[in-house]
Design a protein around this motif. Sequence first.
Motif, PDB file in Angstrom:
ATOM      1  N   VAL A  21     -12.761 -11.006   1.016  1.00 33.90           N
ATOM      2  CA  VAL A  21     -11.942 -10.194   0.117  1.00 33.90           C
ATOM      3  C   VAL A  21     -12.153  -8.695   0.493  1.00 33.90           C
ATOM      4  O   VAL A  21     -13.205  -8.167   0.813  1.00 33.90           O
ATOM      5  CB  VAL A  21     -12.485 -10.100  -1.429  1.00 33.90           C
ATOM      6  CG1 VAL A  21     -11.790  -9.357  -2.212  1.00 33.90           C
ATOM      7  CG2 VAL A  21     -12.559 -11.667  -1.627  1.00 33.90           C
ATOM      8  N   VAL A  22     -10.959  -8.111   0.635  1.00 28.72           N
ATOM      9  CA  VAL A  22     -11.114  -6.503   0.872  1.00 28.72           C
ATOM     10  C   VAL A  22      -9.991  -5.997  -0.038  1.00 28.72           C
ATOM     11  O   VAL A  22      -8.966  -6.709  -0.391  1.00 28.72           O
ATOM     12  CB  VAL A  22     -10.177  -6.228   2.300  1.00 28.72           C
ATOM     13  CG1 VAL A  22     -11.479  -6.774   3.427  1.00 28.72           C
ATOM     14  CG2 VAL A  22      -8.798  -6.973   2.733  1.00 28.72           C
ATOM     15  N   VAL A  23      -9.957  -4.926  -0.659  1.00 27.44           N
ATOM     16  CA  VAL A  23      -9.005  -4.267  -1.428  1.00 27.44           C
ATOM     17  C   VAL A  23      -8.538  -2.880  -0.959  1.00 27.44           C
ATOM     18  O   VAL A  23      -9.624  -1.920  -0.129  1.00 27.44           O
ATOM     19  CB  VAL A  23      -9.865  -3.872  -2.623  1.00 27.44           C
ATOM     20  CG1 VAL A  23      -8.981  -3.093  -3.934  1.00 27.44           C
ATOM     21  CG2 VAL A  23     -10.081  -5.271  -3.284  1.00 27.44           C
ATOM     22  N   TYR A  24      -7.323  -2.461  -1.207  1.00 25.00           N
ATOM     23  CA  TYR A  24      -6.904  -1.280  -0.689  1.00 25.00           C
ATOM     24  C   TYR A  24      -7.244  -0.202  -2.120  1.00 25.00           C
ATOM     25  O   TYR A  24      -6.599  -0.801  -3.056  1.00 25.00           O
ATOM     26  CB  TYR A  24      -5.441  -1.084  -0.260  1.00 25.00           C
ATOM     27  CG  TYR A  24      -4.718  -0.049   0.004  1.00 25.00           C
ATOM     28  CD1 TYR A  24      -4.931   0.718   0.991  1.00 25.00           C
ATOM     29  CD2 TYR A  24      -4.114   0.648  -1.128  1.00 25.00           C
ATOM     30  CE1 TYR A  24      -4.204   2.126   1.052  1.00 25.00           C
ATOM     31  CE2 TYR A  24      -3.487   1.742  -1.157  1.00 25.00           C
ATOM     32  CZ  TYR A  24      -3.395   2.653  -0.042  1.00 25.00           C
ATOM     33  OH  TYR A  24      -3.066   3.850   0.188  1.00 25.00           O
ATOM     34  N   PRO A  25      -7.361   1.169  -2.040  1.00 28.86           N
ATOM     35  CA  PRO A  25      -7.751   1.633  -0.581  1.00 28.86           C
ATOM     36  C   PRO A  25      -9.323   1.581  -0.123  1.00 28.86           C
ATOM     37  O   PRO A  25      -9.688   2.566   0.720  1.00 28.86           O
ATOM     38  CB  PRO A  25      -7.178   2.914  -0.987  1.00 28.86           C
ATOM     39  CG  PRO A  25      -7.580   3.309  -2.484  1.00 28.86           C
ATOM     40  CD  PRO A  25      -7.376   1.840  -3.098  1.00 28.86           C
ATOM     41  N   GLU A  26     -10.087   0.890  -1.095  1.00 29.58           N
ATOM     42  CA  GLU A  26     -11.427   1.191  -0.878  1.00 29.58           C
ATOM     43  C   GLU A  26     -11.980   0.757   0.542  1.00 29.58           C
ATOM     44  O   GLU A  26     -12.938   1.285   1.254  1.00 29.58           O
ATOM     45  CB  GLU A  26     -12.360   0.355  -1.725  1.00 29.58           C
ATOM     46  CG  GLU A  26     -13.533   0.380  -1.612  1.00 29.58           C
ATOM     47  CD  GLU A  26     -14.318  -0.233  -2.944  1.00 29.58           C
ATOM     48  OE1 GLU A  26     -15.513  -0.387  -2.861  1.00 29.58           O
ATOM     49  OE2 GLU A  26     -13.719  -0.211  -3.769  1.00 29.58           O
ATOM     50  N   HIS A  27     -11.369  -0.369   1.102  1.00 30.46           N
ATOM     51  CA  HIS A  27     -11.508  -1.063   2.454  1.00 30.46           C
ATOM     52  C   HIS A  27     -10.784  -0.570   3.598  1.00 30.46           C
ATOM     53  O   HIS A  27     -11.064  -1.252   4.619  1.00 30.46           O
ATOM     54  CB  HIS A  27     -11.841  -2.417   2.136  1.00 30.46           C
ATOM     55  CG  HIS A  27     -12.715  -2.707   1.071  1.00 30.46           C
ATOM     56  ND1 HIS A  27     -12.568  -3.826   0.149  1.00 30.46           N
ATOM     57  CD2 HIS A  27     -13.985  -2.262   0.950  1.00 30.46           C
ATOM     58  CE1 HIS A  27     -13.762  -4.047  -0.589  1.00 30.46           C
ATOM     59  NE2 HIS A  27     -14.530  -2.903  -0.267  1.00 30.46           N
TER      60      HIS A  27
ATOM     61  N   GLY B   7       0.424   8.796   4.943  1.00 28.18           N
ATOM     62  CA  GLY B   7       1.477   8.445   3.852  1.00 28.18           C
ATOM     63  C   GLY B   7       1.213   8.754   2.610  1.00 28.18           C
ATOM     64  O   GLY B   7       2.241   8.255   1.539  1.00 28.18           O
ATOM     65  N   THR B   8       0.191   9.382   2.198  1.00 30.31           N
ATOM     66  CA  THR B   8      -0.108   9.768   0.754  1.00 30.31           C
ATOM     67  C   THR B   8      -0.461  11.374   0.639  1.00 30.31           C
ATOM     68  O   THR B   8      -0.499  11.838   1.614  1.00 30.31           O
ATOM     69  CB  THR B   8      -1.411   8.876   0.141  1.00 30.31           C
ATOM     70  OG1 THR B   8      -2.560   9.550   0.964  1.00 30.31           O
ATOM     71  CG2 THR B   8      -1.329   7.391   0.546  1.00 30.31           C
TER      72      THR B   8
ATOM     73  N   VAL C 207       0.728  -1.401   0.035  1.00 29.18           N
ATOM     74  CA  VAL C 207       0.043   0.051   0.042  1.00 29.18           C
ATOM     75  C   VAL C 207       0.640   1.263   0.158  1.00 29.18           C
ATOM     76  O   VAL C 207       0.270   2.500  -0.178  1.00 29.18           O
ATOM     77  CB  VAL C 207      -1.026   0.034   1.276  1.00 29.18           C
ATOM     78  CG1 VAL C 207      -1.855  -1.217   1.272  1.00 29.18           C
ATOM     79  CG2 VAL C 207      -0.362   0.115   2.667  1.00 29.18           C
ATOM     80  N   GLY C 208       2.044   1.283   0.346  1.00 29.98           N
ATOM     81  CA  GLY C 208       3.060   2.554   0.429  1.00 29.98           C
ATOM     82  C   GLY C 208       3.742   2.807  -0.923  1.00 29.98           C
ATOM     83  O   GLY C 208       3.849   3.776  -1.087  1.00 29.98           O
TER      84      GLY C 208
END
Length: 839
Positions: free
Chosen positions: A524-530, A703-704, A422-423
């Motif tokens: 199931v999870v997805v970054y950045p939505e979850h 971090g973003t 994610v970074g």
Amino acid sequence: MRRNQELAWLLTAPVGLFAALATLFLGLHEQNPSASWLLGAVFLGLLIAADRVVLMFEVRRQAFTVTLVEIPVLLALFWLPPMNVVLIRVLASVIAQASRRVPPIKLWFNVASHAAALSLAGLIVFAFDPRHLRGEGVAGPYEWIALGSGVMASVLFTLAVTVGVITLVQGRISTQDLLRIATPGLIVAGINITIGLVMLALLQNNPWAVVLLAALGAFFVIAYRSYAQFLRQHRTLSEIYDLTRAIADTPHDGTLTDVLLHRVRRLLQAEYATLWLPAVGRYPEVLLSARVDDSGLVDLVGMGESIRRRVLDTGETTAIGAKLGDEKLRQELRATGAKDAIVVALRAGSAVIGCIEVTNRLGDLATFGPTDVRLLETIAAHAAVAVENSRLVERLRHDAYHDGLTGLANRRRITAAVEESVGVRAPGEQVAVLLFDVDGLRRVNESLGHGAGDQVLAEVGRRLRASAPSGALVGRLGSDEFAVTLRVEDVSAADALANRMRNQIRDQMIFGSLTLDIETAVGVVVYPEHGNDAATLLQRAELAAAAAKTVPGSVQLFSAGLESRSVRRLALAGDLRRALDRDEIEVYFQPKVTLTDRRLLGVECLARWEHPAHGAVPPEDFVAVAEHTGQLARLTEAVLKEGLKRCRDWEATDHPLSISVNLSARTLIDADFPTRVQELLGEYGVAPHRLTFEIKEEGVLDGTDRPMPTLRRLRDIGVRLSVDDFGTGYSSLSYLRRLPVHEVKVDSSFVQGMATDPADLAIVNAVVTLSQQFGLTVVAEGVESELTLELLQDIGCEIGQGFLFSRPLPYERLEAWFSAQTETESTAAGEVRRLRAVP
């Protein structure tokens, strides 16, 4: 770069031609070239003896030697015709090098260079007027200059052609190597020339001085050899010390082999230094060499495998060369194209784990000896310990990040991988986490034993690894949970992959006579939505997997309704919508007070909801419901409107107050939010500086750069921005320098611990000091005692809020508190309201 040694003929031929022409010229101008042959024989013996006293410097594959030959050459040039000196030098060179069995190409190059150098010296002596240099009379300064110039010119000529042939055969010489060749040779040549002139003066004064000079020369040779041996020993000890230090200081990151082999090759002046570690367990085979022509390691070796295998089997050192080993071993080594070698076993306790070897001592005349064997055995002892320690560290590091049963990555490794993913996510790319929960494992353990359960888990892990895409990381989180993390294009791709992998691992599992049907539920999870971090994503993946056990299809994509306290929050979603429609969300106000003079300067607006059935709903519950059901914007606007309304009313009185409103991280990525704020400020007629937005640390420092556009637009409007609960995340104060914020609020957990915990006091002190250096206002949350208030005043904190002053109050009670707890005081800026006393 290694080149063909035959290229040396390109330089040998012209050098030899020059020597022949110069000698012919000297012979034609010599009246009696055959005179003094008896004296010539004496000088021939002296030159052969001088060639035996050698100080050698190894440069690449060539050996550069410094001798005492300048002394007899200088004397010969005085007492003999120059042509005779050239011929005697050539004969002495041939005899000396033939006795050493120098290869023909090198022998003829040396003969040509010596002849050319002496020819040049003869020409210089001849140019000084030969009548003064025939051994007649006493040599004076004129003769000394002629003889010294001639001999030094010959030394420089020899140096030049030596550098030329090395460059021609081996490539360009670095400046460091050139200085290493030239400096010692020129210094020794200058000393030898001076000694030669002194000897000339003594011999001319008294011929019997030759006896003393002979004795002095003998002692000089002995001292010269002893000194050279001392230098070699000192250099060897120093390099061994440096090598052991380098091995000990090398981090366990795979660079040990590089550090070890290059230093060993230089220390033993070998063409190859090779480390061989056979494959064992999880460790693959290592067979790498440091070679004299390469800056890095190569997978080439200097000799065959049979000798290396023998050392591994026996554990005994094998040394082969002119002074080492027997003829059978020498023949076996020569068959591989090597001239000499030393192979030493690496031992870890009683086991032999590999070997280290050096092959081909540099220099045509040099060869390995017993001293080199002992040296390499000493190095091997240190190297074996370093290799074993490196393997131990690697094993511990592997165990720390891998599951012992399945060999897959463990929870720690998976968490780190997700954080890293994610970074460094590319634009438009998403990171998916698929969590597989094995159904029925408890029944397997109860019916067939934990051994069968372990077999099931190991087989599930194997199937997941086989079915996962090549770029995915598969791990076991613990118990019956497995995780797969990878980059995907979108949520639908992650969901499709989860279904495909689940179907691929559903085949029956056969253990002996047993056939088991194993099902898995997938979340199931997805970054950045979850979620924005690994902990949140894994937690929500577990929630989705738990929900998948009750949902047909057994694959569940995370949704807001699956959050912690999901059942209650799901029930609150509809009620919250109705509460917003009916304006049932109340706004409470908590005073913010200056700590130095206890002046009330503003309030924080806090949403409260009294549910008809559940009573007071915790703000974190209904805010989470609002965030995940799309009602967050309405909730934020409701609080903002109420705060602006009260701010406008206070502005009309004699005690205007500023307001603070909390913002969610999700609101910061809403591009339309700043525009709506500007509209509401205009609608209620409130100055922008009277409004402060408080954003939690993890929202503004995620971090973003996603929150940055909204933050900058809000600041441009004139609204103040505050980082709430600072210190509870992982950010640093230095990051605040590039954020468009005005205020930092220290989390109450640190403020409340100031009076009893020195660490909390130090943290608050650091935050206050550094924030003020950045020009930020500091607000201390959770002020609940007079002692805490005094500590905050001592460290320079400006503003505080907490139960010491007041709890959050509805508007009517705030007005009553304001009247009861404050009094008007005249100041230069007008009348202000200060707290009368702190109860």
